[in-house]
Design a protein around this motif. Structure first.
Motif, PDB file in Angstrom:
ATOM      1  N   ASP A 142      18.379  -4.332  -1.585  1.00 44.24           N
ATOM      2  CA  ASP A 142      17.830  -3.255  -0.761  1.00 44.24           C
ATOM      3  C   ASP A 142      16.811  -2.441  -1.542  1.00 44.24           C
ATOM      4  O   ASP A 142      16.347  -1.411  -1.068  1.00 44.24           O
ATOM      5  N   ASN A 143      16.480  -2.895  -2.722  1.00 45.88           N
ATOM      6  CA  ASN A 143      15.558  -2.150  -3.573  1.00 45.88           C
ATOM      7  C   ASN A 143      14.139  -2.672  -3.427  1.00 45.88           C
ATOM      8  O   ASN A 143      13.781  -3.688  -4.007  1.00 45.88           O
ATOM      9  N   PRO A 144      13.325  -1.962  -2.677  1.00 49.56           N
ATOM     10  CA  PRO A 144      11.921  -2.378  -2.579  1.00 49.56           C
ATOM     11  C   PRO A 144      11.197  -2.087  -3.894  1.00 49.56           C
ATOM     12  O   PRO A 144      11.711  -1.349  -4.742  1.00 49.56           O
ATOM     13  N   PRO A 145      10.033  -2.668  -4.075  1.00 49.70           N
ATOM     14  CA  PRO A 145       9.268  -2.392  -5.296  1.00 49.70           C
ATOM     15  C   PRO A 145       8.914  -0.907  -5.366  1.00 49.70           C
ATOM     16  O   PRO A 145       8.870  -0.228  -4.335  1.00 49.70           O
ATOM     17  N   PRO A 146       8.669  -0.403  -6.554  1.00 54.13           N
ATOM     18  CA  PRO A 146       8.339   1.020  -6.702  1.00 54.13           C
ATOM     19  C   PRO A 146       7.145   1.418  -5.834  1.00 54.13           C
ATOM     20  O   PRO A 146       6.114   0.739  -5.807  1.00 54.13           O
ATOM     21  N   ARG A 147       7.313   2.504  -5.118  1.00 56.68           N
ATOM     22  CA  ARG A 147       6.304   3.001  -4.188  1.00 56.68           C
ATOM     23  C   ARG A 147       4.944   3.164  -4.848  1.00 56.68           C
ATOM     24  O   ARG A 147       3.921   2.758  -4.305  1.00 56.68           O
ATOM     25  N   GLU A 148       4.932   3.777  -6.009  1.00 53.36           N
ATOM     26  CA  GLU A 148       3.660   4.053  -6.692  1.00 53.36           C
ATOM     27  C   GLU A 148       2.936   2.766  -7.057  1.00 53.36           C
ATOM     28  O   GLU A 148       1.713   2.687  -6.960  1.00 53.36           O
ATOM     29  N   ASN A 149       3.682   1.749  -7.463  1.00 48.84           N
ATOM     30  CA  ASN A 149       3.059   0.458  -7.806  1.00 48.84           C
ATOM     31  C   ASN A 149       2.373  -0.166  -6.588  1.00 48.84           C
ATOM     32  O   ASN A 149       1.243  -0.661  -6.691  1.00 48.84           O
ATOM     33  N   VAL A 150       3.068  -0.142  -5.456  1.00 39.74           N
ATOM     34  CA  VAL A 150       2.497  -0.711  -4.230  1.00 39.74           C
ATOM     35  C   VAL A 150       1.281   0.101  -3.806  1.00 39.74           C
ATOM     36  O   VAL A 150       0.231  -0.456  -3.453  1.00 39.74           O
ATOM     37  N   LYS A 151       1.407   1.411  -3.863  1.00 38.27           N
ATOM     38  CA  LYS A 151       0.326   2.309  -3.461  1.00 38.27           C
ATOM     39  C   LYS A 151      -0.948   2.045  -4.276  1.00 38.27           C
ATOM     40  O   LYS A 151      -2.038   1.895  -3.727  1.00 38.27           O
ATOM     41  N   ILE A 152      -0.794   1.968  -5.580  1.00 34.10           N
ATOM     42  CA  ILE A 152      -1.938   1.727  -6.469  1.00 34.10           C
ATOM     43  C   ILE A 152      -2.550   0.354  -6.207  1.00 34.10           C
ATOM     44  O   ILE A 152      -3.771   0.203  -6.132  1.00 34.10           O
ATOM     45  N   ASP A 153      -1.695  -0.656  -6.048  1.00 38.42           N
ATOM     46  CA  ASP A 153      -2.183  -2.016  -5.838  1.00 38.42           C
ATOM     47  C   ASP A 153      -2.930  -2.139  -4.510  1.00 38.42           C
ATOM     48  O   ASP A 153      -4.002  -2.761  -4.444  1.00 38.42           O
ATOM     49  N   LEU A 154      -2.394  -1.548  -3.450  1.00 35.81           N
ATOM     50  CA  LEU A 154      -3.097  -1.583  -2.166  1.00 35.81           C
ATOM     51  C   LEU A 154      -4.422  -0.840  -2.266  1.00 35.81           C
ATOM     52  O   LEU A 154      -5.454  -1.334  -1.807  1.00 35.81           O
ATOM     53  N   HIS A 155      -4.387   0.337  -2.851  1.00 33.84           N
ATOM     54  CA  HIS A 155      -5.577   1.197  -2.947  1.00 33.84           C
ATOM     55  C   HIS A 155      -6.699   0.561  -3.767  1.00 33.84           C
ATOM     56  O   HIS A 155      -7.869   0.617  -3.380  1.00 33.84           O
ATOM     57  N   HIS A 156      -6.345  -0.033  -4.894  1.00 37.71           N
ATOM     58  CA  HIS A 156      -7.368  -0.546  -5.817  1.00 37.71           C
ATOM     59  C   HIS A 156      -7.695  -2.026  -5.649  1.00 37.71           C
ATOM     60  O   HIS A 156      -8.755  -2.465  -6.101  1.00 37.71           O
ATOM     61  N   ASN A 157      -6.802  -2.794  -5.023  1.00 38.99           N
ATOM     62  CA  ASN A 157      -7.023  -4.241  -4.956  1.00 38.99           C
ATOM     63  C   ASN A 157      -7.101  -4.795  -3.538  1.00 38.99           C
ATOM     64  O   ASN A 157      -8.116  -5.369  -3.148  1.00 38.99           O
ATOM     65  N   HIS A 158      -6.031  -4.661  -2.800  1.00 42.99           N
ATOM     66  CA  HIS A 158      -5.920  -5.390  -1.540  1.00 42.99           C
ATOM     67  C   HIS A 158      -6.758  -4.812  -0.407  1.00 42.99           C
ATOM     68  O   HIS A 158      -7.413  -5.567   0.321  1.00 42.99           O
ATOM     69  N   ILE A 159      -6.746  -3.508  -0.231  1.00 49.12           N
ATOM     70  CA  ILE A 159      -7.578  -2.921   0.817  1.00 49.12           C
ATOM     71  C   ILE A 159      -9.060  -3.113   0.499  1.00 49.12           C
ATOM     72  O   ILE A 159      -9.823  -3.515   1.383  1.00 49.12           O
ATOM     73  N   PRO A 160      -9.497  -2.878  -0.746  1.00 47.73           N
ATOM     74  CA  PRO A 160     -10.913  -3.157  -1.046  1.00 47.73           C
ATOM     75  C   PRO A 160     -11.310  -4.619  -0.812  1.00 47.73           C
ATOM     76  O   PRO A 160     -12.426  -4.889  -0.364  1.00 47.73           O
ATOM     77  N   GLN A 161     -10.400  -5.545  -1.072  1.00 48.95           N
ATOM     78  CA  GLN A 161     -10.741  -6.954  -0.834  1.00 48.95           C
ATOM     79  C   GLN A 161     -10.896  -7.220   0.662  1.00 48.95           C
ATOM     80  O   GLN A 161     -11.808  -7.948   1.078  1.00 48.95           O
ATOM     81  N   LEU A 162     -10.036  -6.626   1.491  1.00 45.96           N
ATOM     82  CA  LEU A 162     -10.210  -6.758   2.944  1.00 45.96           C
ATOM     83  C   LEU A 162     -11.511  -6.092   3.391  1.00 45.96           C
ATOM     84  O   LEU A 162     -12.216  -6.608   4.252  1.00 45.96           O
ATOM     85  N   ALA A 163     -11.821  -4.946   2.808  1.00 46.36           N
ATOM     86  CA  ALA A 163     -13.052  -4.233   3.171  1.00 46.36           C
ATOM     87  C   ALA A 163     -14.287  -5.026   2.743  1.00 46.36           C
ATOM     88  O   ALA A 163     -15.286  -5.063   3.467  1.00 46.36           O
ATOM     89  N   GLU A 164     -14.204  -5.658   1.596  1.00 42.91           N
ATOM     90  CA  GLU A 164     -15.333  -6.454   1.094  1.00 42.91           C
ATOM     91  C   GLU A 164     -15.681  -7.590   2.050  1.00 42.91           C
ATOM     92  O   GLU A 164     -16.842  -7.968   2.183  1.00 42.91           O
ATOM     93  N   THR A 165     -14.681  -8.113   2.734  1.00 44.52           N
ATOM     94  CA  THR A 165     -14.902  -9.200   3.691  1.00 44.52           C
ATOM     95  C   THR A 165     -15.091  -8.671   5.114  1.00 44.52           C
ATOM     96  O   THR A 165     -15.038  -9.428   6.077  1.00 44.52           O
ATOM     97  N   ARG A 166     -15.299  -7.368   5.231  1.00 44.84           N
ATOM     98  CA  ARG A 166     -15.568  -6.684   6.505  1.00 44.84           C
ATOM     99  C   ARG A 166     -14.429  -6.791   7.507  1.00 44.84           C
ATOM    100  O   ARG A 166     -14.647  -6.808   8.716  1.00 44.84           O
ATOM    101  N   ASN A 167     -13.196  -6.875   7.015  1.00 45.49           N
ATOM    102  CA  ASN A 167     -12.036  -6.917   7.891  1.00 45.49           C
ATOM    103  C   ASN A 167     -11.368  -5.561   8.040  1.00 45.49           C
ATOM    104  O   ASN A 167     -10.429  -5.418   8.819  1.00 45.49           O
ATOM    105  N   CYS A 168     -11.815  -4.576   7.262  1.00 48.66           N
ATOM    106  CA  CYS A 168     -11.304  -3.223   7.420  1.00 48.66           C
ATOM    107  C   CYS A 168     -12.250  -2.228   6.765  1.00 48.66           C
ATOM    108  O   CYS A 168     -13.117  -2.607   5.979  1.00 48.66           O
ATOM    109  N   GLU A 169     -12.057  -0.967   7.133  1.00 47.23           N
ATOM    110  CA  GLU A 169     -12.738   0.148   6.492  1.00 47.23           C
ATOM    111  C   GLU A 169     -11.649   1.101   6.022  1.00 47.23           C
ATOM    112  O   GLU A 169     -10.741   1.417   6.798  1.00 47.23           O
ATOM    113  N   TYR A 170     -11.741   1.553   4.801  1.00 46.90           N
ATOM    114  CA  TYR A 170     -10.716   2.415   4.225  1.00 46.90           C
ATOM    115  C   TYR A 170     -11.314   3.786   3.966  1.00 46.90           C
ATOM    116  O   TYR A 170     -12.282   3.920   3.227  1.00 46.90           O
TER     117      TYR A 170
END
Length: 131
Positions: free
Chosen positions: A75-103
């Protein structure tokens, strides 16, 4: 596009029997790259599950943590801060780079519009992985 087969056992095809659409090839490469990361897939699963095209960043973080904890016997999800940083710096920008989202970092929102090819494959992946 031709789907002609060769009668040769060595795999050599007549160059006239094979055609390839470079635009489609590039789109498929992009889609496969986006689907390759579990965390980014979970983000896209969450985004597609919404009735709206705008998601709150914090809700995305919560959803990704839930997806990552599912099925691993804890029941232990990964640390919130780790996910937050990874989404913010890696995954959302990669989606934005391919024009699939705007952040919008200041508003804390993700506006998404996945390409039809990506949306179809994300839905397929979600059904296979989660259902």
């Amino acid at each position: 596009m031709s789907n002609k087969r060769t009668n040769s056992d060595d795999g050599n095809l007549d160059s006239d029997s094979v055609t390839r659409n470079q635009v489609v090839t590039e789109e498929l490469n992009s889609v496969c790259d986006l689907l390759a990361s579990p965390r980014r897939r979970y983000l896209m699963y969450f985004l597609l599950s919404l009735d709206d095209t705008v998601a709150e960043f914090e809700a995305a973080v919560n959803a990704v943590r839930t997806y990552e904890a599912a099925g691993i016997g804890t029941d232990n999800p990964p640390p919130r801060e780790n996910v937050k940083i990874d989404l913010h710096h890696n995954h959302i920008p990669q989606l934005a780079e391919t024009r699939n989202c705007e952040y919008d970092r200041r508003q804390g929102t993700i506006r998404f519009s996945l390409s039809p090819a990506l949306e179809e494959l994300v839905e397929h992946a979600r059904q296979k992985e989660l259902d």
